[in-house]
Design a protein around this motif. Sequence first.
Motif, PDB file in Angstrom:
ATOM      1  N   GLN A 201       0.769  -1.342  -0.119  1.00 35.09           N
ATOM      2  CA  GLN A 201      -0.036  -0.037   0.059  1.00 35.09           C
ATOM      3  C   GLN A 201       0.988   1.285   0.057  1.00 35.09           C
ATOM      4  OE1 GLN A 201      -3.383  -0.256  -0.501  1.00 35.09           O
ATOM      5  NE2 GLN A 201      -3.226   2.176  -0.930  1.00 35.09           N
ATOM      6  N   THR A 202       1.991   1.182   0.754  1.00 34.37           N
ATOM      7  CA  THR A 202       2.827   2.631   1.029  1.00 34.37           C
ATOM      8  C   THR A 202       3.341   2.760  -0.757  1.00 34.37           C
ATOM      9  OG1 THR A 202       4.632   1.227   1.478  1.00 34.37           O
ATOM     10  CG2 THR A 202       3.513   2.598   3.309  1.00 34.37           C
ATOM     11  N   CYS A 203       3.879   1.847  -1.094  1.00 38.41           N
ATOM     12  CA  CYS A 203       4.318   2.165  -2.410  1.00 38.41           C
ATOM     13  C   CYS A 203       3.237   2.556  -3.542  1.00 38.41           C
ATOM     14  CB  CYS A 203       4.966   0.646  -3.036  1.00 38.41           C
ATOM     15  SG  CYS A 203       6.252   0.275  -1.856  1.00 38.41           S
ATOM     16  N   ILE A 204       2.131   1.895  -3.248  1.00 37.99           N
ATOM     17  CA  ILE A 204       0.826   2.466  -4.183  1.00 37.99           C
ATOM     18  C   ILE A 204       0.660   3.747  -3.971  1.00 37.99           C
ATOM     19  CG2 ILE A 204      -1.631   2.009  -4.703  1.00 37.99           C
ATOM     20  CD1 ILE A 204      -1.208  -0.948  -3.869  1.00 37.99           C
ATOM     21  N   ASP A 205       0.469   4.054  -2.582  1.00 37.42           N
ATOM     22  CA  ASP A 205       0.191   5.329  -2.321  1.00 37.42           C
ATOM     23  C   ASP A 205       1.321   6.772  -2.710  1.00 37.42           C
ATOM     24  OD1 ASP A 205      -1.849   4.649  -1.009  1.00 37.42           O
ATOM     25  OD2 ASP A 205      -0.844   4.731   1.120  1.00 37.42           O
ATOM     26  N   HIS A 206       2.539   6.325  -2.596  1.00 33.49           N
ATOM     27  CA  HIS A 206       3.493   7.156  -2.957  1.00 33.49           C
ATOM     28  C   HIS A 206       3.868   7.320  -4.650  1.00 33.49           C
ATOM     29  CE1 HIS A 206       4.304   7.192   1.283  1.00 33.49           C
ATOM     30  NE2 HIS A 206       4.484   8.321   1.076  1.00 33.49           N
ATOM     31  N   THR A 207       3.435   6.332  -5.387  1.00 37.06           N
ATOM     32  CA  THR A 207       3.598   6.472  -6.768  1.00 37.06           C
ATOM     33  C   THR A 207       2.365   7.042  -7.551  1.00 37.06           C
ATOM     34  OG1 THR A 207       3.062   3.968  -6.920  1.00 37.06           O
ATOM     35  CG2 THR A 207       5.398   4.681  -6.938  1.00 37.06           C
ATOM     36  N   ILE A 208       1.455   7.558  -6.851  1.00 34.23           N
ATOM     37  CA  ILE A 208       0.122   8.064  -7.583  1.00 34.23           C
ATOM     38  C   ILE A 208       0.679   9.191  -8.148  1.00 34.23           C
ATOM     39  CG2 ILE A 208      -1.917   9.362  -7.134  1.00 34.23           C
ATOM     40  CD1 ILE A 208      -2.392   7.568  -4.723  1.00 34.23           C
ATOM     41  N   ASN A 209       1.637  10.229  -7.946  1.00 37.68           N
ATOM     42  CA  ASN A 209       1.880  11.286  -8.610  1.00 37.68           C
ATOM     43  C   ASN A 209       3.251  11.272  -9.414  1.00 37.68           C
ATOM     44  OD1 ASN A 209      -0.134  12.801  -7.804  1.00 37.68           O
ATOM     45  ND2 ASN A 209       0.809  13.265  -5.527  1.00 37.68           N
ATOM     46  N   ALA A 210       3.638   9.841  -9.583  1.00 32.23           N
ATOM     47  CA  ALA A 210       5.051   9.791 -10.447  1.00 32.23           C
ATOM     48  C   ALA A 210       4.681   9.996 -11.780  1.00 32.23           C
ATOM     49  CB  ALA A 210       5.103   8.200 -10.341  1.00 32.23           C
ATOM     50  N   PRO A 211       5.886  10.484 -12.380  1.00 33.31           N
ATOM     51  CA  PRO A 211       5.830  10.716 -13.952  1.00 33.31           C
ATOM     52  C   PRO A 211       4.850   9.718 -14.538  1.00 33.31           C
ATOM     53  CG  PRO A 211       7.852  10.803 -13.149  1.00 33.31           C
ATOM     54  CD  PRO A 211       7.268  10.399 -11.920  1.00 33.31           C
ATOM     55  N   ARG A 212       4.301  10.099 -15.536  1.00 34.98           N
ATOM     56  CA  ARG A 212       3.518   9.075 -16.425  1.00 34.98           C
ATOM     57  C   ARG A 212       4.312   8.602 -17.686  1.00 34.98           C
ATOM     58  NH1 ARG A 212      -2.523  11.748 -15.872  1.00 34.98           N
ATOM     59  NH2 ARG A 212      -2.898  11.076 -13.703  1.00 34.98           N
ATOM     60  N   ILE A 213       4.069   7.734 -18.144  1.00 37.83           N
ATOM     61  CA  ILE A 213       4.839   7.076 -19.212  1.00 37.83           C
ATOM     62  C   ILE A 213       4.149   7.537 -20.379  1.00 37.83           C
ATOM     63  CG2 ILE A 213       3.620   4.617 -19.335  1.00 37.83           C
ATOM     64  CD1 ILE A 213       6.505   3.574 -19.624  1.00 37.83           C
ATOM     65  N   LEU A 214       3.065   7.710 -20.499  1.00 35.31           N
ATOM     66  CA  LEU A 214       2.416   8.236 -21.734  1.00 35.31           C
ATOM     67  C   LEU A 214       2.888   9.606 -21.905  1.00 35.31           C
ATOM     68  CD1 LEU A 214      -1.649   7.180 -21.779  1.00 35.31           C
ATOM     69  CD2 LEU A 214       0.450   6.168 -23.080  1.00 35.31           C
ATOM     70  N   ASP A 215       3.298  10.314 -21.215  1.00 36.26           N
ATOM     71  CA  ASP A 215       4.086  11.771 -21.358  1.00 36.26           C
ATOM     72  C   ASP A 215       5.251  11.753 -21.974  1.00 36.26           C
ATOM     73  OD1 ASP A 215       1.399  12.816 -20.380  1.00 36.26           O
ATOM     74  OD2 ASP A 215       2.351  13.037 -18.173  1.00 36.26           O
ATOM     75  N   HIS A 216       5.831  10.341 -21.885  1.00 37.87           N
ATOM     76  CA  HIS A 216       7.318  10.028 -22.414  1.00 37.87           C
ATOM     77  C   HIS A 216       7.369   9.373 -23.913  1.00 37.87           C
ATOM     78  CE1 HIS A 216       7.969  11.627 -18.393  1.00 37.87           C
ATOM     79  NE2 HIS A 216       9.241  11.904 -18.802  1.00 37.87           N
ATOM     80  N   ASN A 217       6.029   9.045 -24.096  1.00 47.56           N
ATOM     81  CA  ASN A 217       6.119   7.993 -25.450  1.00 47.56           C
ATOM     82  C   ASN A 217       6.676   8.832 -26.531  1.00 47.56           C
ATOM     83  OD1 ASN A 217       3.174   5.882 -25.484  1.00 47.56           O
ATOM     84  ND2 ASN A 217       5.114   5.919 -24.100  1.00 47.56           N
ATOM     85  N   CYS A 218       7.513   8.408 -27.549  1.00 43.25           N
ATOM     86  CA  CYS A 218       8.103   9.059 -28.638  1.00 43.25           C
ATOM     87  C   CYS A 218       6.837   9.257 -29.720  1.00 43.25           C
ATOM     88  CB  CYS A 218       9.163   8.321 -29.191  1.00 43.25           C
ATOM     89  SG  CYS A 218       8.793   6.520 -29.885  1.00 43.25           S
ATOM     90  N   PRO A 219       6.883   9.916 -30.716  1.00 45.31           N
ATOM     91  CA  PRO A 219       5.968  10.234 -31.734  1.00 45.31           C
ATOM     92  C   PRO A 219       5.298   8.769 -32.160  1.00 45.31           C
ATOM     93  CG  PRO A 219       7.676  11.762 -31.830  1.00 45.31           C
ATOM     94  CD  PRO A 219       8.301  10.857 -30.984  1.00 45.31           C
ATOM     95  N   GLU A 220       6.254   8.103 -32.510  1.00 44.46           N
ATOM     96  CA  GLU A 220       5.801   6.786 -33.062  1.00 44.46           C
ATOM     97  C   GLU A 220       4.871   5.951 -32.059  1.00 44.46           C
ATOM     98  OE1 GLU A 220       9.131   7.596 -33.107  1.00 44.46           O
ATOM     99  OE2 GLU A 220       9.398   8.090 -35.283  1.00 44.46           O
ATOM    100  N   CYS A 221       5.502   6.036 -30.923  1.00 41.24           N
ATOM    101  CA  CYS A 221       4.709   5.157 -29.895  1.00 41.24           C
ATOM    102  C   CYS A 221       3.287   5.840 -29.686  1.00 41.24           C
ATOM    103  CB  CYS A 221       5.498   5.069 -28.603  1.00 41.24           C
ATOM    104  SG  CYS A 221       6.729   3.562 -28.744  1.00 41.24           S
TER     105      CYS A 221
END
Length: 407
Positions: A201-221
């Motif tokens: 649970q603590t790991c779940i709670d502390h990663t809610i605001n982690a950077p999002r992978i979709l924001d880092h997808n390259c144009p092709e992805c």
Amino acid sequence: MFGAQSAAFTFLENRARDIFGRYGYEELRTPILEHTELFCRSIGEQTDVVQKEMYTFPDRKDRSLTMRPEATAGVVRAYIESGRAKEGGVNKLFTCGPMFRYERPQKGRMRQFHQLNCECFGAAEPALDAEVISMLMHFLRDIGITDVKLLINSLGCEKCRPAYRTALYDYLRSLDPSALCEDCRRRMEINPLRVLDCKVQTCIDHTINAPRILDHNCPECAAHFAGVRDFLAMAEVDYVINHKLVRGLDYYCRTTFEVVSNAVGSQDSIAGGGRYDGLIRQLGGPDSPAFGFACGMERLALLLKENVEKRLDFFIVAMDGDKNAEVGKSAFRIADQLRKNGLGGEIAQPGGFKGKMRQAGKSGARFCLIIGPDELAAGIVSVKNMDSGEQFSKSSASTADLVNAIS
Ligand code: HAM
């Protein structure tokens, strides 16, 4: 597995064969034992499956073997070894059977469990991702499982994921060390994406605001993911984007998905999969795109609404049949004729009339056929509908009449 449970598995396998077959899947059977290395190289050294959950042992020649924890790695190995990978083209393969993971058993989580597994090799287009996901939803609808949620995400590719890993790592490093469990503090250094998958649970709670992978997808992805979403919309498949859906196995790239239900307790994932374009090359085959998923059959069985156990059509009670040879023979002949006409049934074991009627009730048969000396003399069979209690008689001379009456 006996009775209803075994019947549920047969039902699931048969519906899967039928529906996946309509999308072009052919069935493949792979061994339960594989070389351990295959799973380490494909699933990933740092995953829970490889670190903690594999049943691994040396064989008589001291080679390390593992009882498959999942089907994908073995299917890819077979695909390469058979020469199909070299031939190219699109291959759609369905496989099912037992898998083994040394997990803590609980409702919906077993150490030996069963998967229905589909893999499609050779198709890179977003339409294929959507077709497979839509096929899975079609299958679930067909078996009456509708109260589920589809989660999707995109993990990017070899080109864009490193930058995301760095961003995620920096974020995790910025947290108070006590925010993450011990496993995650270790995972973070080797594969920070694994932290997003942690169930503590603590790991779940502390990663809610982690950077999002979709924001880092390259144009092709990003274009691929947009394409998948368009095709899913076309197939009228509803979904929710889940930014933390990284899956528990390392081979994925781009589209990942899971189907979850809150009716199976804490083990909410009933199916999961995604794209894994690099795996065939990584395991020594050609560069070929791949996409697939697996459903957990135990979890599907928990969600089935109806009892799918096949009922007997008839149960014959031969009154005095133990003493009266003619009654016994008549019961045998009628059972034989009805079975040869497509019905299923049994004759009561020796005993008194009451005992035989109890056997009929216990058998679950739809109809009880009663034959005694009186029926024999009159050339009839007494029939009791076991659901409604209705009783009638039919001539025993015409098998067709009797079949019609109880079909
Ligand atoms: P997975 O998410 O590890 O993916 O497992 C797929 C499904 O198997 C889960 O959603 C769950 O229903 C079921 N399952 C897993 N572990 C257990 C367990 N211990 N007891 C009961 N059910 C379980 C894979 O295995 C990938 N190979 C899926 C895939 C195929 N990806 C691409 N192709």
